[in-house]
Design a protein around this motif. Structure first.
Motif, short mmCIF file in Angstrom:
data_model
loop_
_atom_site.label_atom_id
_atom_site.label_comp_id
_atom_site.label_asym_id
_atom_site.label_seq_id
_atom_site.Cartn_x
_atom_site.Cartn_y
_atom_site.Cartn_z
N SER A 35 1.40 15.33 0.11
CA SER A 35 0.87 14.33 1.06
C SER A 35 1.82 14.04 2.21
CB SER A 35 0.54 13.02 0.33
OG SER A 35 -0.72 13.11 -0.27
N ALA A 39 0.84 -1.20 0.00
CA ALA A 39 0.00 0.00 0.00
C ALA A 39 0.87 1.25 0.00
CB ALA A 39 -0.93 -0.01 1.22
N ALA A 64 -4.15 4.42 5.19
CA ALA A 64 -4.50 5.25 4.03
C ALA A 64 -4.49 6.73 4.38
CB ALA A 64 -5.87 4.83 3.48
N SER A 100 -1.03 11.61 -9.14
CA SER A 100 -2.32 12.26 -9.38
C SER A 100 -2.19 13.78 -9.21
CB SER A 100 -3.39 11.70 -8.43
OG SER A 100 -3.03 11.95 -7.09
N THR A 101 -1.38 14.21 -8.26
CA THR A 101 -1.19 15.65 -8.05
C THR A 101 -0.54 16.29 -9.27
OG1 THR A 101 -0.86 15.20 -5.70
CG2 THR A 101 -0.20 17.37 -6.50
N THR A 121 0.64 7.04 -6.31
CA THR A 121 -0.66 7.63 -6.64
C THR A 121 -0.75 9.07 -6.12
OG1 THR A 121 -1.63 5.44 -6.37
CG2 THR A 121 -3.15 7.29 -6.49
N ALA A 122 -0.27 9.30 -4.91
CA ALA A 122 -0.37 10.64 -4.31
C ALA A 122 0.39 11.66 -5.16
CB ALA A 122 0.18 10.61 -2.88
N VAL A 163 2.34 1.74 -3.79
CA VAL A 163 1.28 2.12 -4.73
C VAL A 163 0.66 3.47 -4.31
CG1 VAL A 163 -0.89 1.43 -5.80
CG2 VAL A 163 0.82 -0.30 -5.24
N GLY A 164 0.41 3.62 -3.02
CA GLY A 164 -0.22 4.85 -2.52
C GLY A 164 0.65 6.07 -2.74
N LEU A 193 -0.95 8.09 4.98
CA LEU A 193 -0.19 8.24 3.74
C LEU A 193 -0.66 9.46 2.95
CD1 LEU A 193 1.14 5.57 1.41
CD2 LEU A 193 -0.19 7.42 0.40
N ALA A 194 -2.00 9.64 2.83
CA ALA A 194 -2.53 10.72 2.02
C ALA A 194 -2.46 12.07 2.73
CB ALA A 194 -3.98 10.42 1.64
#
Lengths: 232, 124
Positions: free
Chosen positions: A136, A103, A189, A114-115, A110-111, A106-107, A192-193
């Motif tokens: 993040s 996680a 989650a 996506s930004t 993604t953070a 991948v997280g 991390l975010a």
């Protein structure tokens, strides 16, 4: 006479230290009246009220920070304190090690990904994109990463706080809507975010969520400083 | 309480010193957090340190229960960027909300699916 008192108090650290404490206590009391309402986030309420007071009274941030720095300083020992539940619940952490590491990678991708994607989509200049990319992670790391990429650390600090508050507000309704009951996953989650602000929210919901949120925040601080170079 | 806060600050200091030699690659308090967990685990059985352990645990509970207020001073710093919020606040907010929602969703599902595949929910 009263004007003299105001000038005297407004420049002393005590007034802004007390203001921060009292506004925070009032904000937590208001949030406590309706615990299910995630929009009543005490961090957001406190920032909004204090920002309004400073703007109306014409006090600049540096004068405010002279008092508030005593609270700000405790962020360091508080981060160390996140290691203590790690020791208390070591077996729980060990048994979740594989899901955590997957996680995390991948997280984290993604953070940042996506930004950068949305920032390009909205047509922001490269220095603004660089300032947003590490949003993040915890403020100290995000600002260091941002300045390393020729971003604006002050803008990064503002966006980091915004990201933390956003995550803290949306996490509980989102996880409930997705029917996720595993508090280790939920906490990981949000940490991390949304770094420390997400972790503060996680601790107010569930101690296990808080524990995993703190771990995710620490891991993501390290990983983000590496992977931003993949995107920028 | 005093022993507890001293232990936390000592580990932060050790973390900052380590961070200095790592050229700030990892923030000092994060290194301190890992070191505190390791040190407590290694010395957990040492009888003479037991009162210090208990105080450290109690102090961290107080600190973590009030974590939120520590972000307020930095957050108020947003008043230094009011012009930016006026000019492109909506776009910034959109990026933050979209990216946060996507990151939360992806992270939580990777965690849960990997845990399921590796039999982590076998005892539930």
């Amino acid at each position: 006479m009263t004007e003299g008192l105001w000038v005297y108090l407004a420049t002393s650290p005590l007034l802004w230290l007390v203001t921060t404490l009292v506004v925070w206590l009032a904000a937590t009391a208001i949030a406590g009246l309706s615990p299910g309402n995630a929009l009543l986030n005490p961090i957001m309420l406190s920032i909004a009220v204090i920002a309004a007071i400073l703007c109306i009274a014409g006090i600049d941030y540096d004068a405010y920070f002279k008092g508030a720095q005593f609270i700000h300083f405790l962020l360091g020992p508080a981060t160390v304190a996140l290691g203590i539940p790690l020791y208390e619940k070591l077996s729980l952490v060990k048994s979740n090690l594989v899901p955590m590491l997957c996680a995390l990678v991948v997280g984290s991708l993604t953070a940042v990904g996506s930004t950068v994607f949305f920032a390009h989509l909205f047509g922001f200049a490269p220095d603004v994109v660089a300032s947003l990319a590490p949003k993040s992670t915890t403020a100290a790391v995000a600002m260091a990463v941002s300045s390393g990429l020729n971003g604006d650390p002050a803008l990064t600090a503002a966006v980091v706080v915004l990201t933390g508050i956003c995550g803290a507000i949306v996490v509980t309704p989102m996880m409930n809507a997705m029917r996720i009951k595993d508090f280790s996953a939920r906490g990981f989650a949000v940490g991390l975010a949304s770094h420390g602000i997400g972790t503060a929210r996680a601790y107010s919901v569930d101690p296990v969520a808080g524990l995993f949120s703190g771990i995710a925040m620490g891991f993501n601080a390290v990983l983000t400083s590496l992977i931003v170079h993949v995107f920028l | 309480m005093l022993i507890g806060i001293t232990v936390l600050l000592v580990f932060q200091l050790i973390g900052e010193v380590t961070a200095y030699f790592l050229n700030g690659f990892v923030p000092g308090p994060v290194i301190g957090m890992a070191m505190a967990a390791v040190a407590l685990t290694l010395t957990g059985g040492v009888k003479i340190l037991r009162p210090a352990h208990q105080q450290t645990i109690d102090t961290s509970k107080v600190v973590l229960a009030n974590l939120g207020i520590l972000f307020v001073p930095a957050g108020v710093g947003i008043i230094q960027h009011l012009d930016l919020i006026r000019d492109s606040g909506l776009e910034l907010l959109a990026i933050v909300v979209l990216s946060t929602v996507i990151t939360l969703t992806v992270t939580v599902w990777v965690f849960i699916l990997v845990k399921r595949l590796s039999g982590g929910y076998a005892n539930d």
